[in-house]
Design a protein around this motif. Sequence first.
Motif, PDB file in Angstrom:
ATOM      1  N   UNK A 176       2.088 -27.360   4.620  1.00 39.76           N
ATOM      2  CA  UNK A 176       1.738 -27.198   6.003  1.00 39.76           C
ATOM      3  C   UNK A 176       1.387 -25.914   6.350  1.00 39.76           C
ATOM      4  N   UNK A 177       1.663 -24.792   5.864  1.00 38.42           N
ATOM      5  CA  UNK A 177       1.359 -23.499   6.347  1.00 38.42           C
ATOM      6  C   UNK A 177      -0.201 -23.101   6.318  1.00 38.42           C
ATOM      7  N   UNK A 178      -0.452 -22.257   7.155  1.00 37.81           N
ATOM      8  CA  UNK A 178      -1.911 -22.001   7.320  1.00 37.81           C
ATOM      9  C   UNK A 178      -2.194 -20.620   6.565  1.00 37.81           C
ATOM     10  N   UNK A 179      -3.284 -20.305   6.333  1.00 35.95           N
ATOM     11  CA  UNK A 179      -3.642 -19.079   5.913  1.00 35.95           C
ATOM     12  C   UNK A 179      -4.756 -18.634   6.814  1.00 35.95           C
ATOM     13  N   UNK A 180      -4.351 -17.436   7.700  1.00 37.44           N
ATOM     14  CA  UNK A 180      -5.484 -17.010   8.550  1.00 37.44           C
ATOM     15  C   UNK A 180      -5.554 -15.440   8.379  1.00 37.44           C
ATOM     16  N   UNK A 181      -6.593 -14.954   8.919  1.00 34.72           N
ATOM     17  CA  UNK A 181      -6.710 -13.219   8.907  1.00 34.72           C
ATOM     18  C   UNK A 181      -5.644 -12.828   9.717  1.00 34.72           C
ATOM     19  N   UNK A 182      -5.263 -11.615   9.300  1.00 34.58           N
ATOM     20  CA  UNK A 182      -4.175 -10.649  10.134  1.00 34.58           C
ATOM     21  C   UNK A 182      -4.555 -10.696  11.577  1.00 34.58           C
ATOM     22  N   UNK A 183      -5.720 -10.725  12.091  1.00 28.80           N
ATOM     23  CA  UNK A 183      -6.002 -10.565  13.455  1.00 28.80           C
ATOM     24  C   UNK A 183      -5.478 -11.529  14.049  1.00 28.80           C
ATOM     25  N   UNK A 232       6.296 -11.296  19.208  1.00 22.13           N
ATOM     26  CA  UNK A 232       7.583 -11.053  18.395  1.00 22.13           C
ATOM     27  C   UNK A 232       7.882 -11.974  17.260  1.00 22.13           C
ATOM     28  N   UNK A 233       7.519 -13.370  17.750  1.00 20.81           N
ATOM     29  CA  UNK A 233       8.085 -14.236  16.654  1.00 20.81           C
ATOM     30  C   UNK A 233       7.176 -13.972  15.258  1.00 20.81           C
ATOM     31  N   UNK A 234       6.192 -13.337  15.282  1.00 16.49           N
ATOM     32  CA  UNK A 234       5.340 -13.015  14.139  1.00 16.49           C
ATOM     33  C   UNK A 234       5.638 -11.814  13.369  1.00 16.49           C
ATOM     34  N   UNK A 235       6.780 -11.048  13.951  1.00 13.83           N
ATOM     35  CA  UNK A 235       6.893  -9.830  13.331  1.00 13.83           C
ATOM     36  C   UNK A 235       7.499  -9.753  11.788  1.00 13.83           C
ATOM     37  N   UNK A 236       8.353 -10.977  11.645  1.00  9.53           N
ATOM     38  CA  UNK A 236       9.048 -11.070  10.153  1.00  9.53           C
ATOM     39  C   UNK A 236       7.965 -11.478   9.274  1.00  9.53           C
ATOM     40  N   UNK A 237       7.111 -12.287   9.494  1.00 10.17           N
ATOM     41  CA  UNK A 237       5.872 -12.366   8.613  1.00 10.17           C
ATOM     42  C   UNK A 237       5.071 -11.072   8.262  1.00 10.17           C
ATOM     43  N   UNK A 238       4.874 -10.507   9.406  1.00 13.14           N
ATOM     44  CA  UNK A 238       4.309  -9.151   9.239  1.00 13.14           C
ATOM     45  C   UNK A 238       4.988  -8.222   8.076  1.00 13.14           C
ATOM     46  N   UNK A 239       5.888  -7.984   8.485  1.00 17.31           N
ATOM     47  CA  UNK A 239       6.892  -7.363   7.398  1.00 17.31           C
ATOM     48  C   UNK A 239       6.649  -7.669   6.015  1.00 17.31           C
ATOM     49  N   UNK A 251       1.558  -2.403  -0.885  1.00 16.60           N
ATOM     50  CA  UNK A 251       0.662  -2.828  -1.948  1.00 16.60           C
ATOM     51  C   UNK A 251      -0.402  -3.965  -1.271  1.00 16.60           C
ATOM     52  N   UNK A 252      -0.051  -4.861  -0.325  1.00 22.69           N
ATOM     53  CA  UNK A 252      -1.173  -5.803   0.006  1.00 22.69           C
ATOM     54  C   UNK A 252      -2.198  -4.841   0.752  1.00 22.69           C
ATOM     55  N   UNK A 253      -1.865  -3.729   1.405  1.00 22.65           N
ATOM     56  CA  UNK A 253      -2.883  -2.834   2.104  1.00 22.65           C
ATOM     57  C   UNK A 253      -3.691  -2.121   0.810  1.00 22.65           C
ATOM     58  N   UNK A 254      -2.940  -1.669   0.046  1.00 24.79           N
ATOM     59  CA  UNK A 254      -3.822  -0.868  -1.033  1.00 24.79           C
ATOM     60  C   UNK A 254      -4.811  -1.874  -1.901  1.00 24.79           C
ATOM     61  N   UNK A 255      -4.617  -3.196  -2.099  1.00 30.99           N
ATOM     62  CA  UNK A 255      -5.321  -4.017  -2.574  1.00 30.99           C
ATOM     63  C   UNK A 255      -6.311  -4.498  -1.798  1.00 30.99           C
ATOM     64  N   UNK A 256      -6.215  -4.299  -0.353  1.00 33.04           N
ATOM     65  CA  UNK A 256      -7.242  -4.797   0.675  1.00 33.04           C
ATOM     66  C   UNK A 256      -8.336  -3.614   0.803  1.00 33.04           C
ATOM     67  N   UNK A 257      -7.818  -2.419   0.430  1.00 36.46           N
ATOM     68  CA  UNK A 257      -8.587  -1.350   0.414  1.00 36.46           C
ATOM     69  C   UNK A 257      -9.054  -0.826  -0.838  1.00 36.46           C
ATOM     70  N   UNK A 258      -8.987  -1.754  -1.634  1.00 34.95           N
ATOM     71  CA  UNK A 258      -9.269  -1.175  -3.101  1.00 34.95           C
ATOM     72  C   UNK A 258     -10.614  -0.396  -3.452  1.00 34.95           C
ATOM     73  N   UNK A 259     -11.469  -1.045  -2.695  1.00 34.15           N
ATOM     74  CA  UNK A 259     -12.938  -0.388  -2.759  1.00 34.15           C
ATOM     75  C   UNK A 259     -13.197   1.136  -2.311  1.00 34.15           C
ATOM     76  N   UNK A 260     -12.211   1.278  -1.448  1.00 30.80           N
ATOM     77  CA  UNK A 260     -12.057   2.800  -0.704  1.00 30.80           C
ATOM     78  C   UNK A 260     -11.176   3.541  -1.783  1.00 30.80           C
ATOM     79  N   UNK A 316      -7.409  -6.122   9.339  1.00 28.03           N
ATOM     80  CA  UNK A 316      -7.393  -7.021  10.224  1.00 28.03           C
ATOM     81  C   UNK A 316      -7.891  -8.163   9.353  1.00 28.03           C
ATOM     82  N   UNK A 317      -8.779  -8.226   8.450  1.00 27.70           N
ATOM     83  CA  UNK A 317      -9.192  -9.483   7.526  1.00 27.70           C
ATOM     84  C   UNK A 317      -8.169 -10.001   6.506  1.00 27.70           C
ATOM     85  N   UNK A 318      -6.960  -8.943   6.156  1.00 27.80           N
ATOM     86  CA  UNK A 318      -6.153  -9.681   5.439  1.00 27.80           C
ATOM     87  C   UNK A 318      -5.496 -10.963   5.438  1.00 27.80           C
ATOM     88  N   UNK A 319      -5.686 -11.659   4.428  1.00 29.62           N
ATOM     89  CA  UNK A 319      -4.971 -13.166   4.631  1.00 29.62           C
ATOM     90  C   UNK A 319      -3.565 -13.175   4.704  1.00 29.62           C
TER      91      UNK A 319
END
Length: 120
Positions: A4-11, A34-41, A47-56, A102-105
């Motif tokens: 039942x989890x959702x996959x949404x963009x970071x924004x 604030x309830x979303x903070x732990x998910x962000x961490x 590593x996720x950000x490096x993958x998102x910016x791989x083309x750069x 902010x487009x990171x899933x």
Amino acid sequence: MTDTDLTVPLYRLAHGRTGDKGNRSNISVIAWHPALWNLLVEQVTEQAVARQFALRRPSRVARHLLPQLHAMNFVLDGVLDGGVNDALNLDSHGKALSFLLLDLPVRVPAALARHLAGPR
């Protein structure tokens, strides 16, 4: 995580601000709630950000947590094509790079969906 989890963009979980200095970009990610903070961490890691910016092709990605602000700052080295004076790219300041991040899933438990920004 469950079916039942959702996959949404970071924004949907956070907003961002971007700055630059030379060939380095700073991108701040600030939770909408604030309830979303732990998910962000858990999921918006170096590593996720490096993958998102791989083309750069960042040479380094560093994350700095600011838990009292429910925010984090990423420093990405080598992503601005040499910086303002050297880049042939239209956005040599990198102001639009927050949109790429902010487009990171992100996977969000259904119980936290009420804290997401935007359409439900």
